[in-house]
Design a protein around this motif. Structure first.
Motif, short mmCIF file in Angstrom:
data_model
loop_
_atom_site.label_atom_id
_atom_site.label_comp_id
_atom_site.label_asym_id
_atom_site.label_seq_id
_atom_site.Cartn_x
_atom_site.Cartn_y
_atom_site.Cartn_z
N ASN A 45 0.82 -1.20 0.00
CA ASN A 45 0.00 0.00 0.00
C ASN A 45 0.86 1.26 0.00
O ASN A 45 0.91 1.99 0.98
N GLY A 46 1.56 1.50 -1.09
CA GLY A 46 2.31 2.75 -1.25
C GLY A 46 3.53 2.89 -0.36
O GLY A 46 3.85 4.00 0.08
N TYR A 62 7.60 -18.98 -2.55
CA TYR A 62 6.35 -19.63 -2.13
C TYR A 62 5.31 -19.46 -3.22
O TYR A 62 4.84 -18.35 -3.46
N ARG A 63 4.93 -20.53 -3.87
CA ARG A 63 4.04 -20.45 -5.03
C ARG A 63 2.62 -20.01 -4.69
O ARG A 63 1.88 -19.57 -5.56
N PHE A 64 2.22 -20.10 -3.43
CA PHE A 64 0.86 -19.72 -3.03
C PHE A 64 0.73 -18.24 -2.66
O PHE A 64 -0.35 -17.78 -2.32
N ILE A 65 1.84 -17.49 -2.74
CA ILE A 65 1.77 -16.05 -2.42
C ILE A 65 1.30 -15.29 -3.64
O ILE A 65 1.77 -15.50 -4.76
N ARG A 66 0.35 -14.39 -3.42
CA ARG A 66 -0.15 -13.48 -4.44
C ARG A 66 0.20 -12.07 -3.99
O ARG A 66 0.27 -11.79 -2.79
N ALA A 67 0.41 -11.17 -4.93
CA ALA A 67 0.77 -9.80 -4.60
C ALA A 67 -0.13 -8.81 -5.31
O ALA A 67 -0.46 -9.00 -6.48
N ILE A 68 -0.50 -7.79 -4.57
CA ILE A 68 -1.32 -6.72 -5.14
C ILE A 68 -0.66 -5.41 -4.74
O ILE A 68 -0.22 -5.22 -3.61
N ARG A 69 -0.63 -4.51 -5.70
CA ARG A 69 -0.04 -3.20 -5.43
C ARG A 69 -1.04 -2.13 -5.73
O ARG A 69 -1.78 -2.15 -6.65
#
Length: 69
Positions: A45-46, A62-69
């Motif tokens: 978050n910024g 870790y293949r189960f990690i997702r990222a959102i920016r």
């Protein structure tokens, strides 16, 4: 009995220095509790540090990690 599976959301803001350790501690505690993590969603978050780079490194590990920016 099936192992419980959950999705978890971590908000991330200027946590580059502690983020890797936080994630590893959380995953260790989840494993001890026999909880399967289906998705770990890190929402950056910024941040003004290199949190996004740390998230990228964690995603590769870790293949189960997702990222959102």
């Amino acid at each position: 009995m099936r192992q419980p599976s959950i999705s978890v959301i971590f908000p991330v803001h200027n946590e580059a220095t502690i983020l890797r350790r936080q994630v590893e501690l959380f995953l260790s505690q989840s494993q001890q509790s026999r909880i399967k993590i289906s998705d770990l969603i890190l929402i950056e978050n910024g941040s003004h540090d290199n949190s996004w780079s740390v998230i990228g490194a964690l995603k590769k590990h870790y293949r189960f990690i997702r990222a959102i920016r």
